[in-house]
Scaffold this active site. Structure first.
Site, PDB file in Angstrom:
ATOM      1  N   TYR A  65      19.157  34.899 -45.138  1.00 30.73           N
ATOM      2  CA  TYR A  65      20.149  35.677 -45.343  1.00 30.73           C
ATOM      3  C   TYR A  65      21.635  35.609 -44.615  1.00 30.73           C
ATOM      4  O   TYR A  65      21.664  36.207 -43.555  1.00 30.73           O
ATOM      5  CB  TYR A  65      19.788  37.160 -45.323  1.00 30.73           C
ATOM      6  CG  TYR A  65      18.784  37.662 -46.211  1.00 30.73           C
ATOM      7  CD1 TYR A  65      18.348  37.009 -47.341  1.00 30.73           C
ATOM      8  CD2 TYR A  65      18.119  38.690 -46.023  1.00 30.73           C
ATOM      9  CE1 TYR A  65      17.672  37.480 -48.230  1.00 30.73           C
ATOM     10  CE2 TYR A  65      17.197  39.411 -46.996  1.00 30.73           C
ATOM     11  CZ  TYR A  65      16.786  38.762 -48.138  1.00 30.73           C
ATOM     12  OH  TYR A  65      15.926  39.101 -49.041  1.00 30.73           O
ATOM     13  N   PHE A 214      14.802  43.737 -56.316  1.00 28.85           N
ATOM     14  CA  PHE A 214      15.369  43.561 -57.693  1.00 28.85           C
ATOM     15  C   PHE A 214      15.120  44.816 -58.356  1.00 28.85           C
ATOM     16  O   PHE A 214      15.142  44.625 -59.957  1.00 28.85           O
ATOM     17  CB  PHE A 214      15.329  42.462 -58.338  1.00 28.85           C
ATOM     18  CG  PHE A 214      15.628  41.174 -57.840  1.00 28.85           C
ATOM     19  CD1 PHE A 214      16.955  41.223 -56.987  1.00 28.85           C
ATOM     20  CD2 PHE A 214      15.227  39.985 -58.011  1.00 28.85           C
ATOM     21  CE1 PHE A 214      17.583  39.897 -56.381  1.00 28.85           C
ATOM     22  CE2 PHE A 214      15.685  38.967 -57.342  1.00 28.85           C
ATOM     23  CZ  PHE A 214      16.574  38.810 -56.444  1.00 28.85           C
ATOM     24  N   GLY A 218      17.526  44.315 -61.511  1.00 32.26           N
ATOM     25  CA  GLY A 218      16.676  43.715 -62.591  1.00 32.26           C
ATOM     26  C   GLY A 218      17.050  42.397 -62.995  1.00 32.26           C
ATOM     27  O   GLY A 218      17.033  41.755 -62.014  1.00 32.26           O
TER      28      GLY A 218
END
Length: 293
Positions: A65, A214, A218
């Protein structure tokens, strides 16, 4: 005055010998905004500190990240070190990125280097939880060699507990035959296929935490929410006086006491809203309605 809701409102779960509030925080959004533009260092540092003030004691991160200007691990280190005893930091290995941002995947013998990279960036002498991120959930075969390499690092004291990410039920069974598994971290939320619901339930039956990512975005994934929420989600959110994102989080947590949230944000207002979703209780009928959405 409205009482501030803390992460304790959602209850707790034990990851091995580490107890965490079920509402946690994901670090992916610390390095850049959904459109790819850089985050503001002071703003996201303040978000991290505020999350801990609001009872978050489980943070999910990874050495991969990072953006040209930011590293999530180093931001966590700068904002929160020296770390509170009750703070659990989960990271993941398997994927890597070079300085240009190009992805590569570690061979088993390269996992120690990835673990040590996380240790350096976070300023730790051990990692609380390390998830083996599986490259392709649908097609990856045996994970025994990779997971076995992490089990050796656990025995050596570099890692306290192990998990798997982007996994199938057979991956979990294979991993548990090698070493204890405290969590499975998979994409999951309203609209997930039936087999994903079954796997989430199976994790609970085995005492393994199920940690969706998520859950709000989504199909939008890293880019954030892009799809329409659907009439059922919008109507039920309005009935409860919450946002669609909060309803999605509440539904996720309603799937079982073993389900944890690691929703992340660089926005202080969204942080408060996400944590408040832990206090929302849905009826069995509402859960079923949304599960069929």
């Amino acid at each position: 005055m409205t009482e501030t809701i803390t992460a304790a409102a959602a209850g707790t779960w034990a990851l091995g010998d580490l107890t965490v509030n079920r509402i946690g925080f994901g670090a992916m959004r610390l390095t850049h905004l959904a459109d790819g533009s850089p985050s503001d260092r002071d703003r996201v540092t303040a978000v991290l500190r505020r999350a801990v003030e609001l009872g978050v004691n489980h943070i999910d991160t990874a050495a991969f990240y990072f953006s040209p200007l930011r590293s999530a691990n180093e931001l966590i280190n700068r904002a929160l070190a020296p770390y509170a005893d009750e703070l659990v930091i989960t990271t993941k290995v398997g994927p890597g990125r070079d300085a240009g941002g190009n992805w590569w995947w570690a061979a088993p013998e390269q996992l120690r280097g990835q673990v040590e990279e996380n240790l350096r960036q976070l300023g730790r002498d051990h990692l609380d939880i390390v998830n083996l991120r599986i490259q392709r959930r649908e097609t990856t075969g045996s994970i025994a060699e990779h997971f076995g390499a992490l089990a050796e690092l656990r025995e050596a004291g570099l890692i306290r507990h192990l998990g798997i990410s982007n996994a199938r039920a057979d991956h979990l069974a294979e991993a548990r035959a090698i070493a204890p598994v405290v969590c499975v971290q998979n994409p999951y939320g309203i609209g997930s296929p039936t087999e994903d619901h079954a796997f989430a339930d199976a994790c609970g039956e085995q005492g393994v935490a199920f940690v969706p990512f998520f859950a709000i975005a989504g199909a939008g994934k890293e880019a954030g929410v892009v799809a329409d929420d659907g009439e059922r989600v919008r109507a039920l959110a309005e009935a409860h006086g919450v946002s669609a994102a909060q309803l999605r989080l509440a539904w996720t947590l309603s799937r079982g006491p073993h389900v944890l949230s690691i929703t992340g944000t660089g926005n202080p207002d969204h942080l408060v809203e996400n944590i408040a979703a832990g206090a929302l209780r849905l009826t069995p009928e509402e859960v079923a309605l949304l599960s069929a959405a």
